[in-house]
Scaffold this active site. Structure first.
Site, PDB file in Angstrom:
ATOM      1  N   HIS A  57      -2.822  10.549   3.560  1.00 25.23           N
ATOM      2  CA  HIS A  57      -3.390   9.207   3.349  1.00 25.23           C
ATOM      3  C   HIS A  57      -4.880   9.269   3.657  1.00 25.23           C
ATOM      4  O   HIS A  57      -5.285   9.392   4.806  1.00 25.23           O
ATOM      5  CB  HIS A  57      -2.690   8.200   4.269  1.00 25.23           C
ATOM      6  CG  HIS A  57      -2.937   6.766   3.893  1.00 25.23           C
ATOM      7  ND1 HIS A  57      -4.153   6.154   4.077  1.00 25.23           N
ATOM      8  CD2 HIS A  57      -2.118   5.828   3.341  1.00 25.23           C
ATOM      9  CE1 HIS A  57      -4.076   4.894   3.669  1.00 25.23           C
ATOM     10  NE2 HIS A  57      -2.855   4.681   3.207  1.00 25.23           N
ATOM     11  N   CYS A  79       0.865  -1.176   0.000  1.00 21.10           N
ATOM     12  CA  CYS A  79       0.000   0.000   0.000  1.00 21.10           C
ATOM     13  C   CYS A  79       0.904   1.228   0.000  1.00 21.10           C
ATOM     14  O   CYS A  79       2.038   1.147  -0.461  1.00 21.10           O
ATOM     15  CB  CYS A  79      -0.956  -0.020   1.199  1.00 21.10           C
ATOM     16  SG  CYS A  79      -0.134  -0.038   2.800  1.00 21.10           S
TER      17      CYS A  79
END
Length: 645
Positions: free
Chosen positions: A568, A25
């Protein structure tokens, strides 16, 4: 960073033949392994390019950092010959071969429903605690504060009304949250909750006569399980009618039929049956508490952190709300689960602080100080997963401390009258006359956990910390070629003080409170989080976009003054594979403060069962003496958020 070497080190540590699949990720490698016990954890812990590791949902995750993890992943794929897979595919691989666990599924369901409404319950509970503080005799003399100062009776009565409302109308809150979780219309879920708590209900002694059948007018105020069952039925009916009814009448008749049928079945079948189930569960728990007494509390306290590791504690709010709703002016059960959680959190924090005194490793000291404070305030995951389980013995020492303290609390009959911060600030949630006992138990928990951890570490585990210190000293004295290059680069004009603005509007959240150990432990760097109220991400700095992830859920920027900022959007949103995200920038693009980086769909994130809390992190925190937040609460896009200097 030498990406090939880091990838090779990771492969060597986990075992090439032990690797099943790998994905990544924005910040970490996500690995599925055949056997987690074969991992050389020490090698990964001592690797300066690895910021931490943890295991969750069948994945072994290695924290590398934004901007580096994708290159390390590419090298890992080359070395192992594994096929590249998405994080969504990786989840399926991790769960394949595992039997469906209905208990864990139920726990996740309850967690998804209750976590969003906890702030309302905390607010009501703390108001209830304040009311008890004002009306309890014996705190400052034989009379209560209200009796000593009659002028405050009006405000005391108002507080009573405000404190009771979230619990009295709990079915409405649960109806909204459950409808969202079950995929039904949230306003119809609220309507079902309203129907079940309307003041016009006459109570179980009043009846409707429906074709000779007497249906009790039961008011389901304070209840949880009946409304959960009712809203689940609503979701089934709503989906059914959406499919079967023509679009010309769907808008009108789907809500009508769904609510009418659900309401009728709630009062005739679902409500009475689920009320028996709810009362039975509550009575069983209270019976167990009363029967086992302080011994049972001690056992519960000594195992609570083990329960946290499994995630089972996420189901407790459903039980606690039932215990709290039965408490009225000193009469009722009270919440003893909160007491146990508080003792366990403080014990884990104390053990973490003991490690701060034992270790000479600067990286570990930094982690223990922040994680320890977080645990004392009720957020225990950074201490638990980042420190105590790493060394193992602090975790078990903390279990002893929390077990003893919980037993003493059980002996003194300490209970909470509201939800709140399960730590040292938890005294605000305690029955007023029991606050001194609560504080005493917290001190017992801290003292025992700290003392045992410290003395065990000094006498039995001293070699571990000496080895840590030696390894760090060797690393400092003999820098690698790559480290020398980095040192040379850092000799160039570097960072300077600046203010980073908020990339989106919303409510600020402490980074340590985020439900992701990578971010909450500050392994990626210091920063803050924002619960967004909008759907657009703006640039918080003047600078350049270093990374623009294809999935659109994360951005890495470097400001003109040297700050490296990671944005994020959401937790684990990489698993959405870009669905609901629209990226508006590309890598190496120059941006100004306020330029649009991308957009996201909060409804799509919620539908995926994920949290849209957005993290804003200064990943080169080590280059600054201070990284501090300058605001809290509601914030607008473009307002000052972080200062670095």
């Amino acid at each position: 960073m030498d990406y090939g070497k880091v990838a090779s080190d990771v492969v060597k540590a986990v075992g090439k033949d032990n690797l099943v699949a790998a994905a990544h990720c924005a910040t970490r490698l996500r690995l599925v392994l055949k056997d987690d016990t074969k991992v050389d954890q020490k090698a990964l812990d001592e690797n300066p390019d690895v910021k931490g590791t943890f295991k969750i949902d069948g994945q072994y995750q290695v924290i590398i950092g934004a901007g580096d993890v994708n290159f390390v992943y590419d090298e890992l794929i080359k070395e192992t010959g594994l096929s590249e897979v998405s994080t969504d595919d990786l989840k399926q691989i991790a769960s394949s071969g595992k039997k469906f666990n209905p208990i864990m599924a139920l726990i996740k369901l309850l967690s998804d429903i209750f976590v969003p409404i906890i702030p309302a319950l905390v607010a009501g509970g703390l108001l209830m605690a304040l009311r008890n503080f004002l009306t309890s005799a014996g705190l400052f003399g034989p009379k209560s504060i209200e009796e000593m100062y009659p002028a405050i009776k009006g405000i005391s009565a108002m507080i009573q009304l405000m404190s009771a409302a979230p619990f009295m109308f709990l079915p409405i809150l649960v109806g909204i949250s459950a409808a969202k979780r079950f995929g039904a219309n949230q306003f119809l879920g609220a309507a079902i909750g309203m129907i079940m708590t309307t003041p016009d209900l006459g109570g179980s002694t009043e009846y409707w006569n429906i074709f000779g059948y007497h249906v009790a007018q039961t008011n389901y105020a304070y209840q949880v399980i009946p409304v959960l069952a009712a809203v689940w039925l609503l979701s089934v009916l709503e989906k059914f009618f959406h499919k079967k009814l023509p679009s010309s009448v769907d808008f009108t008749f789907t809500p009508l039929l769904s609510v009418m049928i659900t309401g009728f079945l709630t009062f005739t079948v679902i409500g009475p049956v689920m009320l028996l189930v709810s009362n039975g569960i509550t009575d069983a728990i209270v019976w167990l508490y009363n029967t086992t007494g302080f011994i049972g509390m001690g056992i519960f306290g000594g195992t609570y952190s083990l329960i946290v590791m499994t995630g089972l504690h996420q189901s407790f709010p459903a039980i606690e709300t039932q215990l709290l709703s039965a408490w009225t002016n000193g009469v009722g059960y009270g919440d003893f689960i909160f007491i146990v959680a508080s003792m366990a959190n403080v014990a884990q924090g104390a053990a973490t602080f003991a490690i701060w005194f034992l270790t000479k490793n600067s990286k570990t000291k930094g982690l223990t100080s922040s994680a320890g404070v977080s645990a004392l305030l009720g957020i225990t995951e950074p201490a638990l997963f980042g420190v105590n389980l790493k060394y193992r013995f602090p975790f078990f020492c903390a279990l002893i401390g929390s077990g003893v303290a919980a037993a003493v609390a059980g002996l003194l009959k300490v209970v909470a009258v509201s939800l709140g911060s399960a730590g040292f600030l938890g005294f605000l949630s305690i029955n007023a006359t029991s606050i001194p006992f609560y504080v005493l138990c917290e001190l017992i928990s801290f003292a025992i956990a700290f003392a045992i951890t410290y003395f065990y570490g000094k006498t039995k585990a001293a070699g571990v910390f000496e080895a840590e210190a030696a390894a760090e000293q060797i690393a400092v004295e003999t820098p690698s070629t790559k480290e020398a290059e980095v040192a040379a680069e850092s000799a160039q004009p570097g960072v300077s003080a600046e203010t980073i603005v908020s990339p989106l509007a919303g409510e600020t959240v402490p980074l340590t409170a985020v439900n992701d150990p990578v971010f909450s432990s500050e392994a990626m760097g210091k920063g803050i989080a924002v619960k967004p109220s909008g759907n657009t991400v703006y640039s918080p700095v003047d600078g350049i976009v270093q990374i623009a992830f294809e999935t659109g859920h994360a951005y890495g920027l470097k400001s003109d003054n040297g700050a490296e900022v990671l944005i994020h959007v959401g937790i684990d949103t990489v698993s959405m594979n870009g669905k609901g995200f629209a990226q508006k920038v590309t890598a190496n693009q120059k941006v100004k403060k306020g330029d649009v980086l991308g957009t996201f769909d909060t409804a799509a994130i919620a539908a995926a069962g994920l949290d849209d809390t957005t993290m804003i992190i200064v990943t080169n925190t080590a280059d600054y003496s201070e990284v501090t937040s300058v605001t809290e609460g509601t914030i607008e896009e473009g307002a000052d958020l972080l200062k670095v200097k």
